[in-house]
Write a protein that holds these residues in place. Sequence first.
Motif, PDB file in Angstrom:
ATOM      1  N   GLU A 157       0.821  -1.198   0.000  1.00 42.47           N
ATOM      2  CA  GLU A 157       0.000   0.000   0.000  1.00 42.47           C
ATOM      3  C   GLU A 157       0.858   1.252   0.000  1.00 42.47           C
ATOM      4  OE1 GLU A 157      -2.651  -1.130  -0.507  1.00 42.47           O
ATOM      5  OE2 GLU A 157      -3.326  -2.692   0.874  1.00 42.47           O
ATOM      6  N   VAL A 158       1.968   1.146   0.674  1.00 39.83           N
ATOM      7  CA  VAL A 158       2.808   2.313   0.825  1.00 39.83           C
ATOM      8  C   VAL A 158       3.244   2.862  -0.516  1.00 39.83           C
ATOM      9  CG1 VAL A 158       4.994   3.126   1.666  1.00 39.83           C
ATOM     10  CG2 VAL A 158       3.707   1.471   2.956  1.00 39.83           C
ATOM     11  N   LYS A 159       3.607   1.979  -1.404  1.00 40.89           N
ATOM     12  CA  LYS A 159       4.117   2.443  -2.689  1.00 40.89           C
ATOM     13  C   LYS A 159       3.051   3.237  -3.421  1.00 40.89           C
ATOM     14  CE  LYS A 159       7.876  -0.633  -3.617  1.00 40.89           C
ATOM     15  NZ  LYS A 159       7.645  -1.975  -3.068  1.00 40.89           N
ATOM     16  N   GLU A 160       1.829   2.734  -3.322  1.00 45.18           N
ATOM     17  CA  GLU A 160       0.745   3.454  -3.992  1.00 45.18           C
ATOM     18  C   GLU A 160       0.557   4.835  -3.382  1.00 45.18           C
ATOM     19  OE1 GLU A 160      -2.761   1.065  -3.817  1.00 45.18           O
ATOM     20  OE2 GLU A 160      -1.608  -0.707  -4.389  1.00 45.18           O
ATOM     21  N   MET A 161       0.890   4.947  -2.100  1.00 42.07           N
ATOM     22  CA  MET A 161       0.631   6.211  -1.436  1.00 42.07           C
ATOM     23  C   MET A 161       1.843   7.125  -1.408  1.00 42.07           C
ATOM     24  SD  MET A 161      -1.876   5.446   1.662  1.00 42.07           S
ATOM     25  CE  MET A 161      -1.078   4.017   2.312  1.00 42.07           C
ATOM     26  N   ALA A 162       2.933   6.663  -1.974  1.00 39.85           N
ATOM     27  CA  ALA A 162       4.130   7.503  -1.968  1.00 39.85           C
ATOM     28  C   ALA A 162       3.766   8.852  -2.572  1.00 39.85           C
ATOM     29  CB  ALA A 162       5.234   6.848  -2.771  1.00 39.85           C
ATOM     30  N   PRO A 163       4.209   9.918  -1.953  1.00 43.64           N
ATOM     31  CA  PRO A 163       3.796  11.235  -2.419  1.00 43.64           C
ATOM     32  C   PRO A 163       4.213  11.471  -3.861  1.00 43.64           C
ATOM     33  CG  PRO A 163       5.582  11.382  -0.839  1.00 43.64           C
ATOM     34  CD  PRO A 163       5.130   9.967  -0.844  1.00 43.64           C
ATOM     35  N   ASN A 164       3.273  11.873  -4.678  1.00 41.79           N
ATOM     36  CA  ASN A 164       3.611  12.018  -6.085  1.00 41.79           C
ATOM     37  C   ASN A 164       4.364  13.309  -6.374  1.00 41.79           C
ATOM     38  OD1 ASN A 164       1.532  13.731  -5.690  1.00 41.79           O
ATOM     39  ND2 ASN A 164       0.031  12.559  -6.850  1.00 41.79           N
ATOM     40  N   GLU A 165       4.413  14.208  -5.369  1.00 42.67           N
ATOM     41  CA  GLU A 165       5.148  15.445  -5.614  1.00 42.67           C
ATOM     42  C   GLU A 165       6.645  15.198  -5.731  1.00 42.67           C
ATOM     43  OE1 GLU A 165       1.806  17.225  -3.032  1.00 42.67           O
ATOM     44  OE2 GLU A 165       2.703  15.259  -3.347  1.00 42.67           O
ATOM     45  N   ILE A 166       7.095  14.086  -5.139  1.00 43.52           N
ATOM     46  CA  ILE A 166       8.521  13.814  -5.175  1.00 43.52           C
ATOM     47  C   ILE A 166       8.859  13.122  -6.482  1.00 43.52           C
ATOM     48  CG2 ILE A 166      10.355  12.471  -4.128  1.00 43.52           C
ATOM     49  CD1 ILE A 166       9.012  13.029  -1.464  1.00 43.52           C
ATOM     50  N   ALA A 167       9.616  13.796  -7.286  1.00 41.80           N
ATOM     51  CA  ALA A 167       9.947  13.244  -8.592  1.00 41.80           C
ATOM     52  C   ALA A 167      11.130  12.302  -8.448  1.00 41.80           C
ATOM     53  CB  ALA A 167      10.286  14.375  -9.534  1.00 41.80           C
ATOM     54  N   GLY A 168      11.482  11.613  -9.510  1.00 42.25           N
ATOM     55  CA  GLY A 168      12.624  10.719  -9.490  1.00 42.25           C
ATOM     56  C   GLY A 168      13.914  11.508  -9.572  1.00 42.25           C
ATOM     57  N   LEU A 169      15.018  10.776  -9.589  1.00 41.55           N
ATOM     58  CA  LEU A 169      16.330  11.422  -9.584  1.00 41.55           C
ATOM     59  C   LEU A 169      16.633  12.168 -10.883  1.00 41.55           C
ATOM     60  CD1 LEU A 169      18.460   8.632  -7.899  1.00 41.55           C
ATOM     61  CD2 LEU A 169      17.637  10.752  -6.893  1.00 41.55           C
ATOM     62  N   GLU A 170      15.891  11.841 -11.954  1.00 37.72           N
ATOM     63  CA  GLU A 170      16.226  12.429 -13.254  1.00 37.72           C
ATOM     64  C   GLU A 170      16.075  13.958 -13.275  1.00 37.72           C
ATOM     65  OE1 GLU A 170      13.616  10.477 -12.708  1.00 37.72           O
ATOM     66  OE2 GLU A 170      11.879  11.653 -13.295  1.00 37.72           O
ATOM     67  N   LYS A 171      15.394  14.514 -12.267  1.00 38.03           N
ATOM     68  CA  LYS A 171      15.255  15.970 -12.257  1.00 38.03           C
ATOM     69  C   LYS A 171      16.408  16.660 -11.539  1.00 38.03           C
ATOM     70  CE  LYS A 171      10.380  16.453 -12.975  1.00 38.03           C
ATOM     71  NZ  LYS A 171       9.094  16.784 -12.358  1.00 38.03           N
ATOM     72  N   LEU A 172      17.362  15.845 -11.082  1.00 36.59           N
ATOM     73  CA  LEU A 172      18.494  16.402 -10.345  1.00 36.59           C
ATOM     74  C   LEU A 172      19.779  16.260 -11.148  1.00 36.59           C
ATOM     75  CD1 LEU A 172      17.887  14.892  -6.810  1.00 36.59           C
ATOM     76  CD2 LEU A 172      17.540  17.252  -7.528  1.00 36.59           C
ATOM     77  N   ASP A 173      20.630  17.240 -11.000  1.00 36.62           N
ATOM     78  CA  ASP A 173      21.972  17.156 -11.574  1.00 36.62           C
ATOM     79  C   ASP A 173      22.953  17.118 -10.398  1.00 36.62           C
ATOM     80  OD1 ASP A 173      24.283  17.311 -12.990  1.00 36.62           O
ATOM     81  OD2 ASP A 173      23.825  19.206 -13.999  1.00 36.62           O
ATOM     82  N   LEU A 174      23.276  15.919  -9.956  1.00 34.58           N
ATOM     83  CA  LEU A 174      24.181  15.757  -8.813  1.00 34.58           C
ATOM     84  C   LEU A 174      25.521  15.269  -9.326  1.00 34.58           C
ATOM     85  CD1 LEU A 174      21.888  13.897  -6.216  1.00 34.58           C
ATOM     86  CD2 LEU A 174      22.259  16.342  -6.491  1.00 34.58           C
ATOM     87  N   ARG A 175      26.569  16.029  -9.017  1.00 30.39           N
ATOM     88  CA  ARG A 175      27.881  15.665  -9.569  1.00 30.39           C
ATOM     89  C   ARG A 175      28.970  15.602  -8.515  1.00 30.39           C
ATOM     90  NH1 ARG A 175      28.637  20.035 -14.246  1.00 30.39           N
ATOM     91  NH2 ARG A 175      26.414  20.298 -14.663  1.00 30.39           N
ATOM     92  N   VAL A 176      29.975  14.823  -8.861  1.00 29.63           N
ATOM     93  CA  VAL A 176      31.191  14.811  -8.063  1.00 29.63           C
ATOM     94  C   VAL A 176      31.943  16.104  -8.380  1.00 29.63           C
ATOM     95  CG1 VAL A 176      33.386  13.636  -7.683  1.00 29.63           C
ATOM     96  CG2 VAL A 176      31.297  12.303  -8.142  1.00 29.63           C
ATOM     97  N   ALA A 177      32.472  16.757  -7.366  1.00 23.36           N
ATOM     98  CA  ALA A 177      33.232  17.988  -7.588  1.00 23.36           C
ATOM     99  C   ALA A 177      34.486  17.953  -6.725  1.00 23.36           C
ATOM    100  CB  ALA A 177      32.372  19.195  -7.223  1.00 23.36           C
ATOM    101  N   GLU A 178      35.499  18.692  -7.147  1.00 29.86           N
ATOM    102  CA  GLU A 178      36.713  18.770  -6.341  1.00 29.86           C
ATOM    103  C   GLU A 178      36.907  20.215  -5.888  1.00 29.86           C
ATOM    104  OE1 GLU A 178      40.118  16.633  -7.895  1.00 29.86           O
ATOM    105  OE2 GLU A 178      41.434  18.082  -6.908  1.00 29.86           O
TER     106      GLU A 178
END
Length: 716
Positions: free
Chosen positions: A547-568
């Motif tokens: 049930e939980v999966k069905e109720m997961a908040p839909n406002e939270i998008a997947g990772l594809e909307k993020l640009d997370l990078r390794v930086a030095e």
Amino acid sequence: MTKIFIGVAWPYANGPIHVGHMAGCNLPPDIFRKYHRMKGNEVLMVSGSDMHGTPVTVRAEKEGMNPKDLAEKYHQMNVKAFNDFGVEFDEYHSTDDPIHIETVQKMFLRLHEKGYLYEKEMELPYCPKCDRTLPDRYVEGECPFCHFENARGDQCEECGKLMDPDMLIGLKCITCGSTPEFVKRNHFFFKLSAQEDYLKKWMSDKDYWRHHVLNFSRMFLETGLKDRPVTRDTTYGIKIPLLGHDDKRIYVWFEAFMGYYTMAVKWADGNQEKLDSFWKNPECRHYYFLGKDNVPFHTIFWPAVLKSLDWGLNLPYDVPANALLKIGGQQFSKSRGVTMNIKDIVQHYDPDAMRYYMAVTMPENRDTDFSLEDFVTRNNSELVATYGNFVHRALSFTYKNFGQIPESKLPGNEENELKTRIEQANHDAAEFLEKCEFKNGIRTLMELARFGNQYIDTKAPWSQIKQDKDACGTTLYHSIWISRALAIMMAPYMPFSSQKLWKALGEQGNVLDAKWEDALRAPKPGTTLSEPVPLFKKLEGSDADKEVKEMAPNEIAGLEKLDLRVAEVKTASDHPNADKLLVLTVDVGDGVRQLCAGLKKHYTLEEFVGKKIIVVCNLMPAKLRGVMSEGMLLAASEGEVVSLLAPPQDAQPGDRIDGTTPAAQMTINDFATYPFQIGENRNAEYAPTGGQPQALTVSGKPIGTDKNDGPGTKIK
Ligand SMILES: [Zn+2]
Ligand SMILES: [Zn+2]
């Protein structure tokens, strides 16, 4: 007969009512109201939807809707959710109600006449790009107290401190991300300072309040009361009932609590005596139920307004505010997209089972954690195994062998013991309920159910029936007695199952119309029983997952909307204007960027240089105290310990975290809805509400931290 007035904090109509809100603000007063009615007291419980708040307009702008339509949609949805969850109000309307509007304006005028409202020039943030002033939730920035990065202009959601926009670090417009300017505007102020001494005296005998409520309120008073603006620049909301202020509306914080009175006016329907019997009758106690972020509005501002009105209206008697119910350590929040909605919950689960779980985990004095796994466990091991099992054994065995309530032919001493047990539970639960100790109340009642179970086990009616039918009848008579007592006393907590049980016991009408003391009364032998059905259902472990999966908040998008990078990190220096900030230049693969980070307490400048870190590269750039920041580094914090996320050894600047993409820019507010955490294995995870946590990786290799953080640590 005593009179009890119950005010329930008005929820913003900007989304569906979620589990956190229900457990914190709505279920406790509902239990309280149902109990007092059974005690024979006259109760008036009111609330309504807040249609005019900035959370509504912010949401409407996001969804491209008219705020009125959006608010109406959620108002209707929430009325239904309360109903489905068994929560009853005597009046529940909205701030669009004509009587509310008219009465608020009357109260405004009265305060103005009495000299408690005055006009003053104030500085307000103004967004040059959006061309408007920005009230409370239209600005965000870093909290100067706890350094939460998305504190709102009215309050920091993390530490609960009230804010003025100019206190925030790195203030920005939530709509376009621009840095606001400050402009001067005329507004009405409420002379809160005038009531400081009065409030101190008034609060001096409130030692029976919950500690956290009393401590917070006394501290608030100790720091001195400042007058507060009660109007804002907008054309949405309640008009100011004075000429020449068409571009302003009454501030929602000021209007919403007046709703406790306006709803009583609506309820009285023109009958002044009826209204006064609740609002001017010194015997009538006023209780307010709300979340902890709402405490000062109910223990300071609202009492000050009531006093200033000088109409002789009752002040709060008790404000049993709750702490927070969290989920996976995170705060439920409609505006942050961390939700689990009641409208979904009632589709998947028995509302009484959920009411039970909320009652036993209620955050009365400290934050507590909600989890569906725990819900399933407690449903099975407590509700089903103890209460459900006891009444089902008692009723089904009696039904099968007697068809009616048998006589107690051999009462003996045990009948006296049983009476004492029930009396004790009836007395103790009442005492807890009257003190708003709902957890203790249900514990007491579960003890009685446990006693019933033990009684049946000891007596073994299944053997008795073969040897001595009278003895068996007596055992069952006693078991029915306890069951009947439980049907009545559990009804405030679990009205639906109590009603089922009531019917099965051959009783007529609604169990909520029974009197609390009626729980002591012996059952009538000869009463025909209906075929009993189990009160509660055992749940499988998968009931939580599925049930939980069905109720997961839909406002939270997947990772594809993020640009997370390794930086030095290339260079590190002190921020010129902020003690807590430092300035880094980092190589993010396609160039060098400048970041401001609030980690000065935790790392030296030297420690930073050469370090590989993880950076959010698609955040809208923002100036922090005059220095441009073009991204945000990720760090985990637990208590005082803050540690940087550490990419795998061989990762190179510019390597992306798997699943993230060169995505469009987002606000820091959007980013904050992503549930990242440190998991069991001390690696960083993406953990959508209710879903399975998913490891954050670079080329399939996990991301750890550079210090030893435990699981559950939050990533910011
Ligand atoms: Zn804070
Ligand atoms: Zn703007």
